[in-house]
Write an enzyme that holds these catalytic residues in place. Sequence first.
Site, mmCIF file in Angstrom:
data_model
loop_
_atom_site.group_PDB
_atom_site.id
_atom_site.type_symbol
_atom_site.label_atom_id
_atom_site.label_comp_id
_atom_site.label_asym_id
_atom_site.label_seq_id
_atom_site.Cartn_x
_atom_site.Cartn_y
_atom_site.Cartn_z
ATOM 1 N N GLY A 58 0.752 -1.197 0.026
ATOM 2 C CA GLY A 58 0.055 -0.296 -0.115
ATOM 3 C C GLY A 58 0.850 1.195 0.082
ATOM 4 O O GLY A 58 0.145 2.338 0.257
ATOM 5 N N TRP A 60 2.248 2.840 -2.383
ATOM 6 C CA TRP A 60 1.855 3.726 -3.684
ATOM 7 C C TRP A 60 0.372 4.383 -3.085
ATOM 8 O O TRP A 60 0.250 5.618 -3.499
ATOM 9 C CB TRP A 60 1.881 3.154 -4.945
ATOM 10 C CG TRP A 60 3.095 2.693 -5.771
ATOM 11 C CD1 TRP A 60 4.234 2.862 -5.213
ATOM 12 C CD2 TRP A 60 3.148 2.908 -7.160
ATOM 13 N NE1 TRP A 60 5.540 2.903 -6.086
ATOM 14 C CE2 TRP A 60 4.820 2.796 -7.313
ATOM 15 C CE3 TRP A 60 2.502 2.834 -8.299
ATOM 16 C CZ2 TRP A 60 5.015 2.625 -8.538
ATOM 17 C CZ3 TRP A 60 3.210 2.479 -9.295
ATOM 18 C CH2 TRP A 60 4.208 2.725 -9.699
ATOM 19 N N ASP A 78 -4.967 -5.941 -4.923
ATOM 20 C CA ASP A 78 -3.783 -7.042 -4.973
ATOM 21 C C ASP A 78 -4.050 -8.481 -4.647
ATOM 22 O O ASP A 78 -5.067 -8.564 -4.194
ATOM 23 C CB ASP A 78 -2.749 -6.517 -3.983
ATOM 24 C CG ASP A 78 -1.498 -6.781 -4.413
ATOM 25 O OD1 ASP A 78 -0.588 -6.044 -4.771
ATOM 26 O OD2 ASP A 78 -1.025 -8.067 -4.093
ATOM 27 N N ASP A 96 -7.193 -10.683 -8.007
ATOM 28 C CA ASP A 96 -6.490 -10.933 -9.269
ATOM 29 C C ASP A 96 -6.915 -9.812 -10.368
ATOM 30 O O ASP A 96 -8.027 -9.994 -10.747
ATOM 31 C CB ASP A 96 -6.343 -12.327 -9.823
ATOM 32 C CG ASP A 96 -5.425 -12.552 -11.046
ATOM 33 O OD1 ASP A 96 -5.056 -11.638 -11.755
ATOM 34 O OD2 ASP A 96 -5.147 -13.709 -11.379
ATOM 35 N N ASP A 123 2.416 -1.221 -10.168
ATOM 36 C CA ASP A 123 3.924 -1.462 -9.963
ATOM 37 C C ASP A 123 3.862 -3.053 -9.633
ATOM 38 O O ASP A 123 4.654 -3.558 -8.998
ATOM 39 C CB ASP A 123 3.971 -0.831 -8.424
ATOM 40 C CG ASP A 123 5.488 -0.708 -8.267
ATOM 41 O OD1 ASP A 123 6.287 -0.740 -8.805
ATOM 42 O OD2 ASP A 123 5.775 -0.887 -6.833
ATOM 43 N N LYS A 163 5.161 -0.192 -13.992
ATOM 44 C CA LYS A 163 6.362 -0.902 -14.069
ATOM 45 C C LYS A 163 6.470 -1.954 -15.008
ATOM 46 O O LYS A 163 5.650 -2.832 -15.199
ATOM 47 C CB LYS A 163 6.915 -1.272 -12.497
ATOM 48 C CG LYS A 163 7.977 -2.263 -12.589
ATOM 49 C CD LYS A 163 8.177 -2.436 -11.019
ATOM 50 C CE LYS A 163 7.593 -3.648 -10.565
ATOM 51 N NZ LYS A 163 7.659 -3.932 -9.213
HETATM 52 C C1 LIG Z 1 6.063 -4.526 -5.846
HETATM 53 S S1 LIG Z 1 4.613 -4.882 -5.212
HETATM 54 C C2 LIG Z 1 3.991 -3.429 -5.307
HETATM 55 C C3 LIG Z 1 4.326 -2.535 -4.057
HETATM 56 C C4 LIG Z 1 3.399 -1.312 -3.933
HETATM 57 N N1 LIG Z 1 3.476 -0.252 -5.333
HETATM 58 C C5 LIG Z 1 3.530 -0.437 -2.803
HETATM 59 O O1 LIG Z 1 4.105 0.566 -2.749
HETATM 60 O O2 LIG Z 1 3.378 -0.986 -1.670
HETATM 61 C C6 LIG Z 1 3.904 -6.042 -6.480
HETATM 62 C C7 LIG Z 1 2.626 -6.471 -6.157
HETATM 63 O O3 LIG Z 1 1.896 -6.891 -7.285
HETATM 64 C C8 LIG Z 1 1.016 -7.802 -7.125
HETATM 65 N N2 LIG Z 1 0.453 -8.511 -8.361
HETATM 66 C C9 LIG Z 1 1.044 -9.101 -9.201
HETATM 67 N N3 LIG Z 1 0.187 -9.623 -9.923
HETATM 68 C C10 LIG Z 1 -0.953 -9.431 -9.542
HETATM 69 C C11 LIG Z 1 -2.212 -9.634 -10.053
HETATM 70 N N4 LIG Z 1 -2.418 -10.358 -11.180
HETATM 71 N N5 LIG Z 1 -3.418 -9.307 -9.587
HETATM 72 C C12 LIG Z 1 -3.350 -8.558 -8.366
HETATM 73 N N6 LIG Z 1 -2.142 -8.372 -7.727
HETATM 74 C C13 LIG Z 1 -0.917 -8.546 -8.464
HETATM 75 C C14 LIG Z 1 1.629 -8.715 -5.902
HETATM 76 O O4 LIG Z 1 0.933 -9.393 -5.094
HETATM 77 C C15 LIG Z 1 2.617 -7.530 -5.353
HETATM 78 O O5 LIG Z 1 2.053 -7.508 -3.983
#
Ligand SMILES: C[S@@+](CC[C@H](N)C(=O)[O-])C[C@H]1O[C@@H](n2cnc3c(N)ncnc32)[C@H](O)[C@@H]1O
Length: 245
Positions: A58, A60, A78, A96, A123, A163
């Site tokens: 969270g 961002w 997420d 998802d 991200d 990203k």
């Molecule tokens: C690097 S983290 C994000 C960090 C966030 N921007 C922050 O500042 O806290 C990447 C996230 O992408 C989520 N993610 C990846 N594929 C996903 C999907 N298909 N649906 C939902 N979330 C997804 C992962 O569970 C992970 O928590």
Amino acid sequence: MGRKDKRWVLQRKRDFYYKLAKKLKYRSRASFKLMQLNEKFNVIKPGKIVLDLGCAPGGWMQVAREIVGDKGFVIGIDLQPVKPFEYDNVVAIKGDFTLEENLNKIRELIPNDEKKVDVVISDASPNISGYWDIDHARSIDLVTTALQIATEMLKERGNFVAKVFYGDMIDDYVNLVKKYFEKVYITKPQASRKESAEVYVIAKRYTGKKWEEEDKIKRVKKVENEDNELLAKKIKEIRKLKSKK
Ligand SMILES: C[S@@+](CC[C@H](N)C(=O)[O-])C[C@H]1O[C@@H](n2cnc3c(N)ncnc32)[C@H](O)[C@@H]1O
């Protein structure tokens, strides 16, 4: 904990942005990436509605809330659960974002009749295999879905930030984004580690052009093929090495 994991934990503790995030009570060091991106490209503005795809834990969303203020709204999604926020206008759901049923849940939360947002940010990271090419292909697949969602959920002239792990398909992806947005940039904020393959695509002013289904089908087929071929190749290499021992 293995030696490699211990080294990673130590490195993280020494990291400037990690320490700063702890001190300023941000949920992740990634918060500073969005801050720096927004300072340079001004994608999120006060009073706007922001959708964050792949938002956990969270960090961002906290930054987006600081920018949009009381009059704006921030929705996140997420796979992982996200600890609730202390504001009424910041909501995260677990799910998802590649599944249509979850997009409908997001639509229900958007606080306007047209069910559109001003900014889509992502991200999201795919599952990391450790193989550069495979991770790049998976990342391209994920950001292509994020782009499709952006074209379906954004108001005209809305902005998109995503990203992506750098690799040979990046030019194709940027060209795809250019089909739907007036201005597209690739950048790496200071808070992003130099050794990380991540870069950020910034797309400004959605033209309103409807998503063309063939864009997704083409991409997914390519990713699936490359994924399997590459995995097969790597496995063969590992087997060869093992049999030599
Ligand atoms: C690097 S983290 C994000 C960090 C966030 N921007 C922050 O500042 O806290 C990447 C996230 O992408 C989520 N993610 C990846 N594929 C996903 C999907 N298909 N649906 C939902 N979330 C997804 C992962 O569970 C992970 O928590």
